[in-house]
Design an enzyme around this catalytic site. Structure first.
Site, PDB file in Angstrom:
ATOM      1  N   HIS A   1      46.702  13.255  34.464  1.00 53.78           N
ATOM      2  CA  HIS A   1      46.795  14.660  34.871  1.00 53.78           C
ATOM      3  C   HIS A   1      45.422  15.329  34.749  1.00 53.78           C
ATOM      4  CE1 HIS A   1      51.136  14.215  34.822  1.00 53.78           C
ATOM      5  NE2 HIS A   1      51.042  13.711  33.601  1.00 53.78           N
TER       6      HIS A   1
ATOM      7  N   ASN B   1      42.061  34.056  37.635  1.00 51.83           N
ATOM      8  CA  ASN B   1      41.141  33.320  36.762  1.00 51.83           C
ATOM      9  C   ASN B   1      41.207  33.965  35.372  1.00 51.83           C
ATOM     10  OD1 ASN B   1      38.941  32.302  35.360  1.00 51.83           O
ATOM     11  ND2 ASN B   1      37.534  32.426  37.091  1.00 51.83           N
TER      12      ASN B   1
ATOM     13  N   HIS C   1      25.426  20.143  29.211  1.00 50.31           N
ATOM     14  CA  HIS C   1      24.833  21.474  29.369  1.00 50.31           C
ATOM     15  C   HIS C   1      23.739  21.428  30.440  1.00 50.31           C
ATOM     16  CE1 HIS C   1      23.635  25.498  28.440  1.00 50.31           C
ATOM     17  NE2 HIS C   1      24.331  25.538  27.317  1.00 50.31           N
TER      18      HIS C   1
ATOM     19  N   CYS D   1      33.609  30.555  31.103  1.00 50.63           N
ATOM     20  CA  CYS D   1      34.918  29.922  31.284  1.00 50.63           C
ATOM     21  C   CYS D   1      35.031  28.581  30.577  1.00 50.63           C
ATOM     22  CB  CYS D   1      35.187  29.747  32.777  1.00 50.63           C
ATOM     23  SG  CYS D   1      35.157  31.298  33.698  1.00 50.63           S
TER      24      CYS D   1
ATOM     25  N   HIS E   1      39.537  23.823  35.748  1.00 50.30           N
ATOM     26  CA  HIS E   1      39.473  25.277  35.569  1.00 50.30           C
ATOM     27  C   HIS E   1      39.748  26.016  36.874  1.00 50.30           C
ATOM     28  CE1 HIS E   1      38.171  29.279  34.742  1.00 50.30           C
ATOM     29  NE2 HIS E   1      37.047  29.154  35.425  1.00 50.30           N
TER      30      HIS E   1
ATOM     31  N   HIS F   1      46.871  31.060  41.664  1.00 49.85           N
ATOM     32  CA  HIS F   1      47.727  31.905  42.507  1.00 49.85           C
ATOM     33  C   HIS F   1      48.560  32.868  41.665  1.00 49.85           C
ATOM     34  CE1 HIS F   1      50.541  33.055  45.671  1.00 49.85           C
ATOM     35  NE2 HIS F   1      51.534  32.716  44.868  1.00 49.85           N
TER      36      HIS F   1
END
Length: 297
Positions: free
Chosen positions: A243, A280, A158, A79, A247, A276
């Site tokens: 803002h 994902n 990482h 992701c 994810h 919602h």
């Protein structure tokens, strides 16, 4: 999934992915009035579905990009790959002047639907959805006035050397030999710790001096008085960030990051609303959230 039995074939996955990518790019070229032949850098990321020829080659073929385009196809990076692709494009734009970089972030689970009964592997069927976004970056001076945003910082952390991080999302076979993606219960803890590390790297670049000093004082105090000071000072990132596009990995992931970063419900509204409405969508979810924030003004 709309057919019974589900059409879980390579051809259907390719067809679906091409619809998403080509649709996003047609919109992008129409909105920006940029000629596809002007694209100098192309980065496509799709973690699970990686056909041959590659998805980046499909883009080159469909839109007839020029023969010296610098084309990259990122796979298996999960992701976070949408931000990794932006980071790669940024680095390339520092080297290659007066050009456009095109980033396409997508994911397709049709070919990777899990058909077994291992609960940790079933979660991905319920959570993930097909999605995609296309982003155009430019280092041409004349585009400064018409650009939506200026890319200032990208920070990468990482944590793959840690076993928990490495194994929290893993593709493999279950006991009966059926392939799927297993999501471990460590994922929320891993996500929280990783974002904290990432924010610690980002903080000095963007926070006001007052917040940096408060963090430094508590950091030194914890070193000297371990028993008396239990926690490091958590800087108020809202002093530097208007803002947040966190994810939309799942409700628990958003909850952990909201708590760890000391955010208000409105700060994570874009993430919750995206989860919602769209589920994902993996690496493209942050762009769905940015679109939500823009729509809200």
């Amino acid at each position: 999934l709309l057919q019974v039995p589900p059409r879980k074939t390579f051809a259907s996955a390719r067809e679906e992915t091409e619809q998403v990518i080509i649709g996003a790019l047609e919109n992008l070229f129409e909105n920006t009035k940029v000629n596809p032949k002007d694209i100098g850098i192309l980065v496509v990321n799709s973690s699970m579905f990686n056909p041959t020829p590659s998805l980046s080659a499909m883009v080159v073929n469909t839109f007839k990009l020029r023969s010296n385009v610098r084309s990259f196809n990122l796979g298996g990076m999960g992701c976070s790959a949408g931000v990794i692709a932006i980071d790669l494009a940024k680095d390339l734009l520092h080297v290659h002047k007066n050009t456009y970089a095109l980033v396409v972030s997508t994911e397709n689970i049709t070919y990777n639907i899990y058909a077994g009964d291992n609960k940790s592997m079933m979660v991905s069927n319920c959570l993930f959805r097909v999605g995609g976004a296309a982003i155009l970056l430019s280092n041409k001076p004349r585009d400064r006035r018409r650009s939506k945003y200026e890319l200032v910082h990208t920070v990468r952390t990482h944590t793959g050397s840690d076993d928990k991080s490495f194994r929290c999302v893993q593709q493999g076979d279950d006991e009966s030999g059926k392939t799927g993606v297993s999501l471990s219960k460590d994922i929320t803890d891993v996500a929280g710790r990783t974002v904290k590390k990432n924010i610690a790297t980002l903080g000095p670049l963007i926070l006001p001096l007052s917040e940096k000093l408060l963090f430094f004082v508590t950091f030194m105090g914890k070193k000297l008085f371990k028993d008396k000071i239990k926690h490091y000072y958590v800087p108020d990132f809202k002093l530097a960030i208007d803002h947040f596009c966190i994810h939309a990995g799942g409700r628990a992931v958003i909850d952990v990051l909201e708590k760890n970063l000391g955010l208000a419900p409105i700060d994570v509204e874009a993430s919750r609303s995206t989860l919602h409405r769209f589920g994902n969508t993996s690496s493209s979810s942050i762009w769905y959230e940015l679109a939500y924030i823009e729509a809200k003004g």
